[in-house]
Design a protein around this motif. Sequence first.
Motif, PDB file in Angstrom:
ATOM      1  N   ASP A  90     -12.246  -6.717  -1.479  1.00  0.00           N
ATOM      2  CA  ASP A  90     -12.217  -5.639  -0.515  1.00  0.00           C
ATOM      3  C   ASP A  90     -13.774  -5.596  -0.330  1.00  0.00           C
ATOM      4  O   ASP A  90     -14.404  -5.663  -1.365  1.00  0.00           O
ATOM      5  CB  ASP A  90     -11.635  -4.178  -0.783  1.00  0.00           C
ATOM      6  CG  ASP A  90     -10.258  -4.295  -0.988  1.00  0.00           C
ATOM      7  OD1 ASP A  90      -9.729  -4.220   0.220  1.00  0.00           O
ATOM      8  OD2 ASP A  90      -9.623  -4.475  -1.996  1.00  0.00           O
ATOM      9  N   ILE A  91     -14.300  -5.217   0.860  1.00  0.00           N
ATOM     10  CA  ILE A  91     -15.759  -4.900   1.169  1.00  0.00           C
ATOM     11  C   ILE A  91     -15.846  -3.591   2.026  1.00  0.00           C
ATOM     12  O   ILE A  91     -14.873  -3.593   2.892  1.00  0.00           O
ATOM     13  CB  ILE A  91     -16.225  -6.213   2.057  1.00  0.00           C
ATOM     14  CG1 ILE A  91     -16.521  -7.459   1.373  1.00  0.00           C
ATOM     15  CG2 ILE A  91     -17.681  -5.852   2.452  1.00  0.00           C
ATOM     16  CD1 ILE A  91     -17.028  -8.590   2.060  1.00  0.00           C
ATOM     17  N   THR A  92     -16.822  -2.718   1.422  1.00  0.00           N
ATOM     18  CA  THR A  92     -16.925  -1.449   2.190  1.00  0.00           C
ATOM     19  C   THR A  92     -18.529  -1.510   2.578  1.00  0.00           C
ATOM     20  O   THR A  92     -19.193  -1.764   1.938  1.00  0.00           O
ATOM     21  CB  THR A  92     -16.672  -0.455   1.103  1.00  0.00           C
ATOM     22  OG1 THR A  92     -15.475  -0.368   0.667  1.00  0.00           O
ATOM     23  CG2 THR A  92     -17.287   1.153   1.846  1.00  0.00           C
ATOM     24  N   VAL A  93     -18.339  -1.333   3.860  1.00  0.00           N
ATOM     25  CA  VAL A  93     -19.897  -1.258   4.432  1.00  0.00           C
ATOM     26  C   VAL A  93     -20.261   0.137   4.513  1.00  0.00           C
ATOM     27  O   VAL A  93     -19.768   1.053   4.981  1.00  0.00           O
ATOM     28  CB  VAL A  93     -19.839  -1.757   6.061  1.00  0.00           C
ATOM     29  CG1 VAL A  93     -21.173  -1.581   6.499  1.00  0.00           C
ATOM     30  CG2 VAL A  93     -19.353  -3.221   5.954  1.00  0.00           C
ATOM     31  N   HIS A  94     -21.648   0.369   3.820  1.00  0.00           N
ATOM     32  CA  HIS A  94     -22.245   1.761   3.645  1.00  0.00           C
ATOM     33  C   HIS A  94     -23.555   1.712   4.513  1.00  0.00           C
ATOM     34  O   HIS A  94     -24.144   1.099   4.152  1.00  0.00           O
ATOM     35  CB  HIS A  94     -22.365   1.958   2.122  1.00  0.00           C
ATOM     36  CG  HIS A  94     -23.007   3.329   1.852  1.00  0.00           C
ATOM     37  ND1 HIS A  94     -22.105   4.407   1.812  1.00  0.00           N
ATOM     38  CD2 HIS A  94     -24.061   3.888   1.688  1.00  0.00           C
ATOM     39  CE1 HIS A  94     -22.693   5.585   1.438  1.00  0.00           C
ATOM     40  NE2 HIS A  94     -24.190   5.121   1.469  1.00  0.00           N
ATOM     41  N   GLY A  95     -23.789   2.659   5.195  1.00  0.00           N
ATOM     42  CA  GLY A  95     -24.762   3.137   5.844  1.00  0.00           C
ATOM     43  C   GLY A  95     -25.652   4.074   5.043  1.00  0.00           C
ATOM     44  O   GLY A  95     -25.322   5.167   4.798  1.00  0.00           O
TER      45      GLY A  95
END
Length: 439
Positions: A163-168
Amino acid sequence: MALTPVLTKRFGTNAPWRIDNYERLDGYAGLRKALTMQPDELIALVKESNLRGRGGAGFPTGMKWQFIPQAKPGEPSKPHYVVINADEGEPGTCRDLPLMMNDPHSMIEGVIIACYAVRAAHAFVYIRGEAVHAIRRVTQAVNEAYAHGYLGDNVLGSGLRFDITVHGGAGAYICGEETALLDSLEGKRGQPRLKPPFPATNGLYDAPTVVNNVGTLASVPYIVLGGAAWHKKMGPDGSPGTSIYSLSGRVKNPGQYEAPMGTTLRELLEMAGGMSRGKDLKFWTPGGSSTPLFTAEHLDVPLDFDSVGKAGSMNGTSAVMIFDTDDSVVQAVLKWTQFYEHESCGKCTPCREGNYWTAQILERIWHGEGVLADLDTLLDVSDNIFGRSFCALGDGATSCIMSSIKYFRDEYLALIAKNPNSGLDAGSSQAPALTGASA
């Protein structure tokens, strides 16, 4: 010079950020090959390739992966994480953003391979908050990867889940420091941690964590496909591979130029069309504003980690800012110092107080209100910041100050001499006339 692009080979093609177009140009072939290998084989391959981190420090990537402790069969273990540092905020640095905008899947593929190698199931991409377009582009690419079976359950029939989570982020330069980034990901204030312990054993959520740069992981699929020997054919032995050099300032065609590590500024200027205003080169940064300045005498220094270090600076992020003889080194250093003063997280006294005072002194000098003692004070304060702060922000902030006084002391003296109470005579030999600098 004839160059064969690697990291930028898809730039300029038809919508390279779309997964269908990515797959037509070897996209995810490296992942398919990686999943046929054992995780330790992958780590050994990357270690043999001598890929060094493109985030600035140049630490060997394979060695960093190898540091992740692996539990023995039957022993309980913490989850492992891969974190991608895309908090690109160094003045002059602009190579991660073009990669994420033009070819986000190369980074995503590298992330999945890294997860497999270090036995991690979850990765986090931490992107600088102001880079809204990059956040959207990477998020779209991650969703495409899920839809095509490269993320989620049973990736490519391997039985594994990734899984990949994109965090700003919130736009803090300090979060480019890996432990401050980890604190920010955990919802805390972004401040550097005291080390040891290191992220490899106590990183995100106090679990073993690999923190890699965008360009580092984007290089991994090419190494898996081409092999370590292929990678080492490009660039010098100590710093093989290619790099994306960001050229800005007084150059005819500023932008990103991919070239083998060890390319010189003379060669990069030739690629970029030369100086923009017909003036001579005066000073430049080999790796961003946090690296010691170079002058025209360093035109032929190979721009790789070892060669630049031997010449007295750092390759850093390969952010090459170019200034000509009409530019003031004092003004440039003032602007950079004001940036570091603003971006200091305030956790440690040397950085918090030191950058405040150096900015005040430089502003006085620039406005013709400096005194002769200011130069010694600048060097003394810089010496008290260097090596005494929690992270490299303090060290980087002093680099431009100390190197500029080393190479352009006469320019400082000429500005100081404008103050009738400076202790200098504007016509004396102590303060040569200001030449090649805008006052």
